[in-house]
Design a protein around this motif. Structure first.
Motif, short mmCIF file in Angstrom:
data_model
loop_
_atom_site.label_atom_id
_atom_site.label_comp_id
_atom_site.label_asym_id
_atom_site.label_seq_id
_atom_site.Cartn_x
_atom_site.Cartn_y
_atom_site.Cartn_z
N ASP A 171 -18.34 -15.87 4.82
CA ASP A 171 -19.05 -16.46 5.67
C ASP A 171 -18.91 -17.57 6.69
O ASP A 171 -19.11 -18.52 6.40
N PRO A 172 -17.89 -17.36 7.39
CA PRO A 172 -17.23 -18.29 8.37
C PRO A 172 -18.20 -19.12 9.02
O PRO A 172 -18.07 -20.62 9.56
N ALA A 173 -19.34 -18.42 9.58
CA ALA A 173 -20.45 -19.42 10.21
C ALA A 173 -21.06 -20.36 9.53
O ALA A 173 -21.45 -21.32 9.88
N ALA A 174 -21.23 -20.09 8.19
CA ALA A 174 -21.92 -21.13 7.24
C ALA A 174 -20.83 -22.09 6.90
O ALA A 174 -21.28 -23.40 6.87
N VAL A 175 -19.77 -21.88 6.86
CA VAL A 175 -18.64 -22.80 6.69
C VAL A 175 -18.45 -23.82 7.77
O VAL A 175 -18.45 -25.13 7.65
N ARG A 176 -18.43 -23.25 8.90
CA ARG A 176 -18.54 -24.15 10.33
C ARG A 176 -19.81 -25.20 10.28
O ARG A 176 -19.79 -26.18 10.76
#
Length: 207
Positions: A171-176
């Motif tokens: 989940d790259p969006a959550a990482v960002r």
């Protein structure tokens, strides 16, 4: 990388009743360069200049650090696995055994690269060996992603940046969003689609 692990090859239970994860998967005990390592190395190489100080976190065999050294950077690797440290050193990479960025002084690096263990893995499916620690990202794939984002800003030189390889499984969006909560701005620099996931390189810098 990450926490200490048992490298006895018996899964950590001392019984010797099952092969180590490395043996089960037919791979070495140290993570070897693959598509994710290559994408991170290529992306980072485009951003370094001769003389830049670079840290390769979770260096494994030292592939990313060696690639950046070839571009003229002063590159060092860090890994919690003694097996990885030995292999990286044999490959000519200066390496420190330690956990994430903890061994290094503040403001030390122009660029920090990290290819973390990102495969989401339920606890009951984890084995206590070094290859597991190189691959398993815990329940959400972010076992080391989040601690890295909490600490990497300390070692970035003024104008420095961190590049991290993550998977669509993580989940790259959550990482960002998590990075933003810890004062790091971010952008996506590169991505590649693969059969079961997309690999993404994210850039983090002081907000």
């Amino acid at each position: 990388m990450g926490e200490e692990a048992n490298d006895s090859g018996d899964g950590g239970d001392g019984s010797g009743s099952r092969p180590s994860l490395a043996d089960q998967r037919g791979v070495e005990s140290v993570y070897q360069p693959a598509e994710d390592s290559d994408l991170l190395a290529r992306t980072a190489r485009e951003r370094v200049e001769a003389g830049d100080t670079v840290l390769d976190v979770g260096t494994g065999s030292g592939y990313v650090a060696a690639t950046l050294a070839d571009a003229g950077a002063q590159a060092v690797g860090v890994d919690v696995s003694p097996l990885a440290c030995r292999e990286a050193a044999e490959n000519g990479v200066p390496v420190v055994r330690g956990d994430l960025v903890e061994p290094f002084r503040a403001d030390a690096f122009d660029l920090v690269a990290f290819n973390p263990p990102y495969l989401p893995t339920p606890p009951e499916q984890e084995w206590d060996d070094w290859m597991e620690h190189a691959l398993s990202g815990g329940d959400d794939g972010r076992r080391l992603v989040d601690p890295f984002l909490e600490t990497v800003e300390r070692v970035l030189a003024p104008g420095g940046e961190a590049l991290m390889l993550v998977s669509s499984l993580t989940d790259p969006a959550a990482v960002r969003a998590y990075a933003s909560e810890h004062g790091l701005a971010s952008e996506q620099l590169a991505s590649e689609k693969h059969p079961y996931e997309a690999l993404v390189v994210l850039r983090f810098y002081r907000d």
